[in-house]
Scaffold this motif. Sequence first.
Motif, PDB file in Angstrom:
ATOM      1  N   THR A 134      17.188  21.266  21.799  1.00  0.00           N
ATOM      2  CA  THR A 134      16.740  19.634  21.189  1.00  0.00           C
ATOM      3  C   THR A 134      17.783  18.980  20.632  1.00  0.00           C
ATOM      4  N   GLY A 162      12.177  13.541  21.614  1.00  0.00           N
ATOM      5  CA  GLY A 162      12.182  14.898  20.761  1.00  0.00           C
ATOM      6  C   GLY A 162      13.461  15.585  20.427  1.00  0.00           C
ATOM      7  N   HIS A 234       8.994  12.268  19.996  1.00  0.00           N
ATOM      8  CA  HIS A 234       8.417  12.856  21.279  1.00  0.00           C
ATOM      9  C   HIS A 234       7.744  11.816  22.314  1.00  0.00           C
TER      10      HIS A 234
END
Length: 265
Positions: A134, A162, A234
Amino acid sequence: MSKLLVKPKDGHGLVTHITPQAADWEYVGFDLHKLRPADTVGAQTGDREICLVFVSGQGSVSIGGNDLGLLGERLSPFDGVPAAVYIPGGSNWQVTARSDVELAVCSAPDTVHNLPPRIIAPDNLSKETRGSGTNTRYVTNILPEDQPAQSLLVVEVITPGGHTSSYPPHKHDQDNLPHESRLEETYYHRLNPPQGFGFQRVYTDDRSLDEAMAVEDGDVTLVPRGYHPCAACHGYDLYYLNVMAGPRRTWKFHNAAEHEWLLDT
């Protein structure tokens, strides 16, 4: 609202105008023009070099009356790579929009005027993927330090929803080569879809500067010093166009010591 967060004006024309004087620093300038078809914008560079970046749209470019042709291929900053033009100090330039155009004008000092103008074609841009998991983001180097310029460094980054970016936190505010270079920096943010938002924090070790900002589509953040990580929420991809300049044209950064362990994971 944070003094480091610059909101765009509504409508078309010059919607963002950041000078070194307005930012209270020495080097970086940044303008953003939104043009309709057939709109024209231009200027004299004076003692500043510029990098024109077609964030989106297509237009014809001329420098000193010499036509460079039609540039720009993508409809949005999330679709492909940009066209760009390097223009030295002491030059006149003009752009006429063929479609709706979002044109960034990145600038920094140039008192030498010894480089020729040139097209930075999409095929000549280097691309890289940084980070993992991520913390993955996708980088396009528009005017990196291995390409000719006096002061300017220009790069764009897409951070998926995200994910974090400019992370682990790093800074470049000390003229202490070869360990660290002093560079001012702007971030021009875009979101996809545009109603989204992300976050950016700008802070120093002693917290004499510590600003956390929600960034929306079209915002610019100023990084005069300190660490400056970003986070994309997100569902919303985050694009940013970075402009950097300082007393020496090299990007040498220092990671925040307490977060450097993340690089080992």
